[in-house]
Design an enzyme around this catalytic site. Structure first.
Site, short mmCIF file in Angstrom:
data_model
loop_
_atom_site.label_atom_id
_atom_site.label_comp_id
_atom_site.label_asym_id
_atom_site.label_seq_id
_atom_site.Cartn_x
_atom_site.Cartn_y
_atom_site.Cartn_z
N TYR A 152 -16.81 -1.13 -28.73
CA TYR A 152 -17.74 -0.94 -27.82
C TYR A 152 -18.29 -2.28 -27.71
CZ TYR A 152 -17.25 3.95 -26.62
OH TYR A 152 -16.79 5.13 -26.13
N PHE B 56 -28.31 2.15 -24.51
CA PHE B 56 -27.57 3.48 -25.13
C PHE B 56 -26.60 2.98 -26.31
CE2 PHE B 56 -25.22 2.07 -21.58
CZ PHE B 56 -23.95 1.81 -21.86
N ARG C 109 -7.90 6.92 -16.31
CA ARG C 109 -9.33 6.98 -15.77
C ARG C 109 -9.28 8.24 -14.73
NH1 ARG C 109 -13.20 4.02 -18.64
NH2 ARG C 109 -14.31 4.98 -16.83
N THR D 31 -17.72 8.01 -15.48
CA THR D 31 -18.36 7.90 -16.80
C THR D 31 -19.32 9.21 -17.20
OG1 THR D 31 -18.18 5.58 -16.63
CG2 THR D 31 -19.66 6.55 -18.17
N ARG E 55 -13.65 15.15 -18.09
CA ARG E 55 -15.04 15.27 -17.93
C ARG E 55 -15.67 16.29 -17.15
NH1 ARG E 55 -15.71 8.75 -18.55
NH2 ARG E 55 -15.61 8.68 -20.86
N ASN F 151 -18.96 12.69 -23.71
CA ASN F 151 -17.85 13.07 -22.54
C ASN F 151 -16.47 12.75 -23.00
OD1 ASN F 151 -17.78 10.25 -23.14
ND2 ASN F 151 -18.73 9.50 -21.15
N HIS G 273 -12.13 8.53 -24.21
CA HIS G 273 -12.20 7.10 -23.69
C HIS G 273 -11.12 6.51 -23.02
CE1 HIS G 273 -12.98 2.73 -23.85
NE2 HIS G 273 -11.84 2.73 -24.41
P1 DAT Z 1 -16.66 5.00 -19.69
O1 DAT Z 1 -16.33 5.64 -21.28
O2 DAT Z 1 -16.34 5.86 -18.40
O3 DAT Z 1 -15.40 3.77 -19.93
P2 DAT Z 1 -18.54 3.06 -20.15
O4 DAT Z 1 -17.37 2.08 -20.54
O5 DAT Z 1 -19.44 2.36 -18.82
O6 DAT Z 1 -17.99 4.57 -19.60
O7 DAT Z 1 -19.61 3.27 -21.45
C1 DAT Z 1 -18.85 3.82 -22.60
C2 DAT Z 1 -19.62 4.96 -23.10
O8 DAT Z 1 -20.95 4.68 -23.38
C3 DAT Z 1 -19.75 6.17 -22.19
O9 DAT Z 1 -18.41 6.73 -22.31
C4 DAT Z 1 -20.71 6.95 -22.53
C5 DAT Z 1 -21.65 5.81 -23.03
N1 DAT Z 1 -22.64 5.54 -21.73
C6 DAT Z 1 -22.26 4.77 -20.94
N2 DAT Z 1 -23.43 4.66 -19.94
C7 DAT Z 1 -24.34 5.29 -20.57
C8 DAT Z 1 -25.70 5.88 -20.17
N3 DAT Z 1 -26.40 5.36 -19.16
N4 DAT Z 1 -26.42 6.57 -21.09
C9 DAT Z 1 -25.90 6.96 -22.30
N5 DAT Z 1 -24.75 6.77 -22.71
C10 DAT Z 1 -23.91 5.89 -21.77
MG MG Z 2 -15.54 1.83 -20.63
#
Ligand code: DAT
Ligand code: MG
Length: 150
Positions: A49, A57, A85, A91, A102, A112, A115
């Site tokens: 990450y 977060f 996706r 997300t 989801r 959620n 990934h």
């Molecule tokens: P995704 O998992 O849809 O690719 P992302 O890469 O933007 O989403 O974020 C990675 C993870 O981080 C996501 O699955 C959950 C967490 N996350 C993202 N935005 C968040 C937020 N605003 N509050 C809490 N957790 C969050």
């Molecule tokens: Mg992501």
């Protein structure tokens, strides 16, 4: 061929949804080329990450992804990143329509379930975080002629 890293996150394992979620990827036609269960430590979570480091977060995200075992997979197929996706949903589960993972199984953004890589570049980087090259298998599936045009 296009590839994506998929993680079935700790909540998916704890809730007994691994089979259901893998099944959705397979039914779409994606080919599984690597799969393993592991307990991510903090270093692995941070590496995976890294794009989110510094966000509010981030600490909670690392705590969650390291809280219990997860399942990591590599899936392959035309447009694999976008296909995964679209199977996942948005997300935030609140924005994810029924029919998506989801939208069908999750309620909160922090839990959620799954990934999927967000681009081909991140897919290649993330696959390298979880798998050595020899762990990603190259094999033919006879049924691919019924799924992809060559
Ligand atoms: P995704 O998992 O849809 O690719 P992302 O890469 O933007 O989403 O974020 C990675 C993870 O981080 C996501 O699955 C959950 C967490 N996350 C993202 N935005 C968040 C937020 N605003 N509050 C809490 N957790 C969050
Ligand atoms: Mg992501």
């Amino acid at each position: 061929m296009d590839r994506s890293l998929v993680l079935l996150k700790p909540d998916a394992v704890q809730r007994g949804l691994v089979g259901e979620l893998v099944s959705r990827l397979e039914r779409r036609g994606l080919k599984l080329t690597a799969m393993k269960m592991l307990q991510a430590d903090e270093a692995l979570g941070r590496r995976h990450y890294e794009a989110h480091a510094g966000k509010p977060f981030f600490a909670g995200l690392i705590e969650f992804i390291t809280s219990s075992p997860l399942v990591a997979l590599v899936v392959e197929g035309p447009g694999a990143v976008r296909a995964v996706r679209s199977i996942m949903g948005e997300t935030s589960p609140e924005d994810s329509p029924p029919g998506t993972i989801r939208g069908d199984y999750a309620l909160t953004i922090g839990q959620n379930l799954i990934h999927g890589s967000d681009s081909e570049e991140s897919a290649e980087r993330e696959i390298g975080v979880f798998f050595t090259p020899d762990e990603v298998l190259d094999y033919d599936r006879g049924l691919d002629r019924w799924i992809t045009e060559s």
